[in-house]
Design an enzyme around this catalytic site. Structure first.
Site, PDB file in Angstrom:
ATOM      1  N   SER A  27      76.405  38.083 106.423  1.00  0.00           N
ATOM      2  CA  SER A  27      75.241  38.835 106.922  1.00  0.00           C
ATOM      3  C   SER A  27      73.950  38.065 106.684  1.00  0.00           C
ATOM      4  N   GLU A  60      65.118  52.046 112.856  1.00  0.00           N
ATOM      5  CA  GLU A  60      64.202  52.954 112.152  1.00  0.00           C
ATOM      6  C   GLU A  60      64.969  54.194 111.716  1.00  0.00           C
ATOM      7  N   ILE A  69      67.599  47.375 106.398  1.00  0.00           N
ATOM      8  CA  ILE A  69      67.295  45.991 106.776  1.00  0.00           C
ATOM      9  C   ILE A  69      67.912  45.008 105.770  1.00  0.00           C
ATOM     10  N   ARG A 119      75.829  39.073 117.242  1.00  0.00           N
ATOM     11  CA  ARG A 119      77.109  39.752 117.499  1.00  0.00           C
ATOM     12  C   ARG A 119      78.215  38.734 117.763  1.00  0.00           C
ATOM     13  N   GLN A 145     111.740  45.735 106.566  1.00  0.00           N
ATOM     14  CA  GLN A 145     111.226  45.715 107.937  1.00  0.00           C
ATOM     15  C   GLN A 145     109.832  46.348 108.052  1.00  0.00           C
ATOM     16  N   GLY A 180     100.137  47.827  97.543  1.00  0.00           N
ATOM     17  CA  GLY A 180     100.332  49.017  96.718  1.00  0.00           C
ATOM     18  C   GLY A 180      99.107  49.286  95.850  1.00  0.00           C
ATOM     19  N   GLU A 218      74.665  46.070 114.130  1.00  0.00           N
ATOM     20  CA  GLU A 218      74.648  45.233 115.350  1.00  0.00           C
ATOM     21  C   GLU A 218      75.288  45.961 116.533  1.00  0.00           C
ATOM     22  N   GLY A 219      75.124  47.293 116.584  1.00  0.00           N
ATOM     23  CA  GLY A 219      75.742  48.094 117.631  1.00  0.00           C
ATOM     24  C   GLY A 219      77.049  48.661 117.119  1.00  0.00           C
ATOM     25  N   THR A 220      77.151  49.998 117.124  1.00  0.00           N
ATOM     26  CA  THR A 220      78.359  50.618 116.571  1.00  0.00           C
ATOM     27  C   THR A 220      79.547  50.381 117.505  1.00  0.00           C
TER      28      THR A 220
HETATM   29  P1  TGC Z   1      68.558  48.954 128.516  1.00  0.00           P
HETATM   30  O1  TGC Z   1      67.675  49.689 129.479  1.00  0.00           O
HETATM   31  O2  TGC Z   1      70.004  48.788 128.837  1.00  0.00           O
HETATM   32  O3  TGC Z   1      67.978  47.487 128.295  1.00  0.00           O
HETATM   33  C1  TGC Z   1      66.600  47.259 128.017  1.00  0.00           C
HETATM   34  C2  TGC Z   1      66.315  45.821 128.416  1.00  0.00           C
HETATM   35  O4  TGC Z   1      67.090  44.939 127.590  1.00  0.00           O
HETATM   36  C3  TGC Z   1      67.974  44.144 128.410  1.00  0.00           C
HETATM   37  N1  TGC Z   1      69.226  44.024 127.649  1.00  0.00           N
HETATM   38  C4  TGC Z   1      69.572  42.911 127.016  1.00  0.00           C
HETATM   39  N2  TGC Z   1      68.985  41.714 126.940  1.00  0.00           N
HETATM   40  C5  TGC Z   1      69.602  40.775 126.197  1.00  0.00           C
HETATM   41  N3  TGC Z   1      70.736  40.995 125.528  1.00  0.00           N
HETATM   42  C6  TGC Z   1      71.360  42.197 125.573  1.00  0.00           C
HETATM   43  N4  TGC Z   1      72.477  42.397 124.872  1.00  0.00           N
HETATM   44  C7  TGC Z   1      70.782  43.223 126.348  1.00  0.00           C
HETATM   45  N5  TGC Z   1      71.101  44.510 126.602  1.00  0.00           N
HETATM   46  C8  TGC Z   1      70.140  44.981 127.409  1.00  0.00           C
HETATM   47  C9  TGC Z   1      68.121  44.922 129.699  1.00  0.00           C
HETATM   48  O5  TGC Z   1      68.460  44.069 130.762  1.00  0.00           O
HETATM   49  C10 TGC Z   1      66.722  45.501 129.854  1.00  0.00           C
HETATM   50  O6  TGC Z   1      65.878  44.471 130.299  1.00  0.00           O
HETATM   51  P2  TGC Z   1      64.654  44.825 131.288  1.00  0.00           P
HETATM   52  O7  TGC Z   1      64.041  43.493 131.583  1.00  0.00           O
HETATM   53  O8  TGC Z   1      65.261  45.505 132.483  1.00  0.00           O
HETATM   54  O9  TGC Z   1      63.752  45.736 130.512  1.00  0.00           O
HETATM   55  O10 TGC Z   1      68.366  49.575 127.082  1.00  0.00           O
HETATM   56  P3  TGC Z   1      68.796  51.019 126.495  1.00  0.00           P
HETATM   57  O11 TGC Z   1      67.591  51.597 125.833  1.00  0.00           O
HETATM   58  O12 TGC Z   1      69.483  51.844 127.545  1.00  0.00           O
HETATM   59  O13 TGC Z   1      69.828  50.624 125.339  1.00  0.00           O
HETATM   60  C11 TGC Z   1      71.015  50.002 125.598  1.00  0.00           C
HETATM   61  C12 TGC Z   1      71.829  49.851 124.298  1.00  0.00           C
HETATM   62  C13 TGC Z   1      72.251  51.200 123.770  1.00  0.00           C
HETATM   63  C14 TGC Z   1      73.064  49.050 124.688  1.00  0.00           C
HETATM   64  C15 TGC Z   1      71.013  49.104 123.237  1.00  0.00           C
HETATM   65  O14 TGC Z   1      69.935  49.849 122.829  1.00  0.00           O
HETATM   66  C16 TGC Z   1      71.820  48.735 122.023  1.00  0.00           C
HETATM   67  O15 TGC Z   1      72.467  47.686 121.998  1.00  0.00           O
HETATM   68  N6  TGC Z   1      71.815  49.569 120.923  1.00  0.00           N
HETATM   69  C17 TGC Z   1      72.421  49.207 119.663  1.00  0.00           C
HETATM   70  C18 TGC Z   1      71.342  48.881 118.669  1.00  0.00           C
HETATM   71  C19 TGC Z   1      71.734  47.779 117.750  1.00  0.00           C
HETATM   72  O16 TGC Z   1      72.649  47.018 117.990  1.00  0.00           O
HETATM   73  N7  TGC Z   1      70.983  47.616 116.676  1.00  0.00           N
HETATM   74  C20 TGC Z   1      71.215  46.541 115.771  1.00  0.00           C
HETATM   75  C21 TGC Z   1      70.085  46.427 114.780  1.00  0.00           C
HETATM   76  S1  TGC Z   1      70.027  44.859 113.951  1.00  0.00           S
HETATM   77  C22 TGC Z   1      71.355  44.907 112.917  1.00  0.00           C
HETATM   78  O17 TGC Z   1      72.155  45.774 112.889  1.00  0.00           O
HETATM   79  C23 TGC Z   1      71.463  43.748 112.043  1.00  0.00           C
HETATM   80  S2  TGC Z   1      72.782  43.796 110.941  1.00  0.00           S
HETATM   81  C24 TGC Z   1      72.551  42.267 110.340  1.00  0.00           C
HETATM   82  C25 TGC Z   1      73.565  41.788 109.431  1.00  0.00           C
HETATM   83  O18 TGC Z   1      73.473  42.108 108.233  1.00  0.00           O
HETATM   84  O19 TGC Z   1      74.423  40.984 109.890  1.00  0.00           O
HETATM   85  P1  FAD Z   2      73.204  56.435 114.880  1.00  0.00           P
HETATM   86  O1  FAD Z   2      72.585  55.682 115.996  1.00  0.00           O
HETATM   87  O2  FAD Z   2      72.530  57.662 114.394  1.00  0.00           O
HETATM   88  O3  FAD Z   2      74.706  56.769 115.264  1.00  0.00           O
HETATM   89  C1  FAD Z   2      75.469  57.753 114.578  1.00  0.00           C
HETATM   90  C2  FAD Z   2      76.790  57.932 115.332  1.00  0.00           C
HETATM   91  O4  FAD Z   2      76.510  58.383 116.659  1.00  0.00           O
HETATM   92  C3  FAD Z   2      77.553  56.606 115.491  1.00  0.00           C
HETATM   93  O5  FAD Z   2      78.923  56.859 115.360  1.00  0.00           O
HETATM   94  C4  FAD Z   2      77.243  56.182 116.905  1.00  0.00           C
HETATM   95  O6  FAD Z   2      78.278  55.384 117.481  1.00  0.00           O
HETATM   96  C5  FAD Z   2      77.142  57.529 117.602  1.00  0.00           C
HETATM   97  N1  FAD Z   2      76.327  57.465 118.818  1.00  0.00           N
HETATM   98  C6  FAD Z   2      75.010  57.129 118.942  1.00  0.00           C
HETATM   99  N2  FAD Z   2      74.644  57.140 120.220  1.00  0.00           N
HETATM  100  C7  FAD Z   2      75.741  57.458 120.943  1.00  0.00           C
HETATM  101  C8  FAD Z   2      76.017  57.604 122.325  1.00  0.00           C
HETATM  102  N3  FAD Z   2      75.070  57.377 123.257  1.00  0.00           N
HETATM  103  N4  FAD Z   2      77.263  57.962 122.708  1.00  0.00           N
HETATM  104  C9  FAD Z   2      78.239  58.144 121.784  1.00  0.00           C
HETATM  105  N5  FAD Z   2      78.049  58.026 120.457  1.00  0.00           N
HETATM  106  C10 FAD Z   2      76.810  57.675 120.051  1.00  0.00           C
HETATM  107  N6  FAD Z   2      69.270  47.155 111.390  1.00  0.00           N
HETATM  108  C11 FAD Z   2      68.286  46.223 111.559  1.00  0.00           C
HETATM  109  O7  FAD Z   2      67.406  46.380 112.387  1.00  0.00           O
HETATM  110  N7  FAD Z   2      68.264  45.096 110.784  1.00  0.00           N
HETATM  111  C12 FAD Z   2      69.194  44.850 109.832  1.00  0.00           C
HETATM  112  O8  FAD Z   2      69.153  43.806 109.165  1.00  0.00           O
HETATM  113  C13 FAD Z   2      70.223  45.812 109.621  1.00  0.00           C
HETATM  114  N8  FAD Z   2      71.121  45.642 108.623  1.00  0.00           N
HETATM  115  C14 FAD Z   2      72.015  46.655 108.340  1.00  0.00           C
HETATM  116  C15 FAD Z   2      72.810  46.558 107.199  1.00  0.00           C
HETATM  117  C16 FAD Z   2      73.676  47.607 106.866  1.00  0.00           C
HETATM  118  C17 FAD Z   2      74.492  47.519 105.621  1.00  0.00           C
HETATM  119  C18 FAD Z   2      73.785  48.734 107.725  1.00  0.00           C
HETATM  120  C19 FAD Z   2      74.729  49.847 107.399  1.00  0.00           C
HETATM  121  C20 FAD Z   2      72.992  48.826 108.843  1.00  0.00           C
HETATM  122  C21 FAD Z   2      72.084  47.793 109.153  1.00  0.00           C
HETATM  123  N9  FAD Z   2      71.205  47.912 110.247  1.00  0.00           N
HETATM  124  C22 FAD Z   2      70.223  46.974 110.443  1.00  0.00           C
HETATM  125  C23 FAD Z   2      71.167  49.136 111.028  1.00  0.00           C
HETATM  126  C24 FAD Z   2      72.298  49.258 112.044  1.00  0.00           C
HETATM  127  O9  FAD Z   2      72.088  48.426 113.135  1.00  0.00           O
HETATM  128  C25 FAD Z   2      72.382  50.730 112.453  1.00  0.00           C
HETATM  129  O10 FAD Z   2      72.921  51.437 111.347  1.00  0.00           O
HETATM  130  C26 FAD Z   2      73.229  50.926 113.696  1.00  0.00           C
HETATM  131  O11 FAD Z   2      72.612  50.347 114.830  1.00  0.00           O
HETATM  132  C27 FAD Z   2      73.518  52.412 113.967  1.00  0.00           C
HETATM  133  O12 FAD Z   2      72.369  53.182 113.874  1.00  0.00           O
HETATM  134  P2  FAD Z   2      72.361  54.511 112.957  1.00  0.00           P
HETATM  135  O13 FAD Z   2      72.871  54.142 111.616  1.00  0.00           O
HETATM  136  O14 FAD Z   2      71.009  55.097 113.055  1.00  0.00           O
HETATM  137  O15 FAD Z   2      73.428  55.446 113.616  1.00  0.00           O
END
Ligand code: TGC
Ligand code: FAD
Length: 391
Positions: free
Chosen positions: A97, A139, A169, A250, A286, A346, A370-372
């Site tokens: 991470s 957030e 974060i 991802r 098995q 075990g 990074e997206g559930t």
């Molecule tokens: P949507 O309307 O689909 O898209 C908005 C704009 O973004 C463009 N786009 C992308 N561009 C680049 N890469 C992608 N993967 C893209 N996906 C979409 C899209 O073309 C559009 O562009 P434009 O020019 O038309 O404005 O957006 P939406 O609001 O409907 O959301 C789509 C959704 C649900 C797939 C997106 O919000 C999403 O992926 N949600 C998950 C959030 C997430 O992954 N958060 C991660 C936080 S960081 C983290 O977890 C770090 S963990 C770090 C670690 O410890 O390793």
């Molecule tokens: P929610 O979005 O509230 O989701 C809750 C449940 O609802 C999930 O099962 C989800 O799949 C489901 N759900 C949501 N929407 C839908 C839908 N449309 N349809 C069906 N099911 C849905 N974020 C950062 O920005 N930076 C970081 O460095 C970072 N590091 C992290 C480290 C850890 C250890 C953890 C646990 C999280 C981290 N995150 C970070 C945040 C992480 O990206 C979010 O936890 C994740 O994107 C999910 O958001 P949430 O926890 O608010 O869950």
């Protein structure tokens, strides 16, 4: 080296790798075996990030593997990047991470969306591990749906004023800088570089995690933080900017999950040959063979999927939806293998004597961040049907 565990390679995938890929992988593997594996259980038990590993991560090229050498990166291709992530996560998902965040969520946006001055100021220090970064998108009320974020900034003439909060974060408690996504007065999302020490910026740590215990997680709180104008990343705005960084992270996670799965499989395989019950090794039953055979099948499928994705990324052809499929499949594969492998051991499987339970708990975060798992399924669903479940 015969004393090093070799990854399961059931379909001779090494034949698809270059000498450089194998050298990079060996360097990462040796370092993980020498520096990470012996200490990581202890740090996970203490819920402490082992900061002494930062320089080693930099030395194996884990900070900016594909960032050009002129900015201090290793200048490697996407498959080398993936193999480094695989080897690190064989040790621990929390250490991977830190490398993912530094490379794909901090260095990548500065490199792709920043000015030349920003690249020169930040990238070499991040590549060398002198500075550590974090990435603020999520957030409290906006996780899967980051478009709704509330964090915002106002143009005050000679600076921006930033207010809001980020949650969950990685690296936040000790990061020197944060790449933060916030809305301007028009509601457009931009990236800003916030530096530790700026008045009104704090990073409280999140405690009591059962997962990623060797990774430091925290909040980012912005209370009227004055941000110099030169800290805005000018070359891309809108939600696509942070989502573009997530594509890179991802992809790395897809490889990393294979590493965690390999470590669980290898541990379970060895144990199944050594542990005897009813007068014979449990691996001769098995039911245990079914578990092990399914594990190596799923690892092999994931390796093929991910190698191909790496080739597509090297050619600049991989789509975001293809990356989602690999992240989702591989993390699910790894967590399933961890659960099965734990059963092979075990009662011993629940102890810290073996790495499996730690991997299993870590992967509960990896399947969420990074997206559930659900969100990636819906991204695939959108891609194949053209119908958007999010709107
Ligand atoms: P949507 O309307 O689909 O898209 C908005 C704009 O973004 C463009 N786009 C992308 N561009 C680049 N890469 C992608 N993967 C893209 N996906 C979409 C899209 O073309 C559009 O562009 P434009 O020019 O038309 O404005 O957006 P939406 O609001 O409907 O959301 C789509 C959704 C649900 C797939 C997106 O919000 C999403 O992926 N949600 C998950 C959030 C997430 O992954 N958060 C991660 C936080 S960081 C983290 O977890 C770090 S963990 C770090 C670690 O410890 O390793
Ligand atoms: P929610 O979005 O509230 O989701 C809750 C449940 O609802 C999930 O099962 C989800 O799949 C489901 N759900 C949501 N929407 C839908 C839908 N449309 N349809 C069906 N099911 C849905 N974020 C950062 O920005 N930076 C970081 O460095 C970072 N590091 C992290 C480290 C850890 C250890 C953890 C646990 C999280 C981290 N995150 C970070 C945040 C992480 O990206 C979010 O936890 C994740 O994107 C999910 O958001 P949430 O926890 O608010 O869950």
């Amino acid at each position: 080296r015969p004393d090093l565990f070799e990854s399961p390679d059931y379909y001779n995938l090494d034949e698809l790798l270059t000498e450089e890929h194998k050298l990079v992988r060996t360097a990462a593997r040796e370092w993980v075996k020498r520096e990470v594996s012996p200490i990581i259980e202890d740090y996970a038990q203490k819920a402490t990030f082992p900061k002494q590993l930062l320089m080693g991560l930099a030395n194996i090229g884990a900070f900016g593997p594909y960032i050009p050498e002129e900015y201090g990166g290793a200048g490697l291709d996407q498959i080398s990047y993936g193999l480094i992530m695989q080897e690190i996560e064989r040790g621990d998902s929390g250490i991977r991470s830190t490398a993912s965040v530094q490379s794909s969520l901090v260095m990548y946006p500065i490199w792709k969306y920043g000015t030349e001055a920003q690249c020169k100021k930040y990238l070499p220090k991040l590549a060398s591990g002198e500075w550590i970064g974090c990435f603020g998108l999520t957030e409290p009320d906006y996780g899967s749906n980051p478009a709704g974020m509330m964090t915002h900034f106002e143009d005050k003439g000679d600076h921006y004023l930033l207010n809001g909060a980020k949650m969950w974060i990685s690296n936040a408690p000790f990061a020197n800088i944060a790449v933060v996504w916030a809305k301007n007065e028009e509601g457009r999302i931009h990236g800003l570089i916030v530096e530790r020490g700026m008045t009104g910026f704090s990073t409280p740590e999140t405690h009591n995690k059962w997962s990623l215990r060797a990774s430091a997680t925290g909040e980012l709180i912005f209370d009227n933080v004055k941000i110099p104008k030169e800290n805005l990343l000018p070359k891309k705005s809108g939600l696509g900017a942070p989502l573009g960084c997530l594509d890179s992270a991802r992809y790395g996670i897809a490889w990393g999950a294979i590493g965690a799965a390999m470590d669980c499989y290898d541990t379970a395989l060895r144990y199944s040959k050594e542990r005897e019950q009813f007068g014979k090794p449990i691996g001769q039953f098995q039911l245990q063979q079914k578990k092990l055979a399914e594990m190596i099948t799923e690892i092999t499928k994931a390796q093929l999927l991910t190698w191909r994705l790496g080739v597509l990324r090297n050619e600049g052809k991989a789509t975001s939806a293809q990356i989602s499929m690999a992240k989702r499949n591989n993390v699910d594969m790894a967590i399933t293998i961890a659960r099965e492998a734990r059963q092979v051991l075990g009662g011993m499987g629940i102890t810290g004597e073996y790495s499996i339970m730690r991997h299993m708990m870590n992967l509960e975060s990896v399947i969420t961040y990074e997206g559930t798992h659900d969100i990636h399924l819906l991204i695939t669903g959108l891609d194949v049907t053209g119908l958007n479940a999010f709107k």
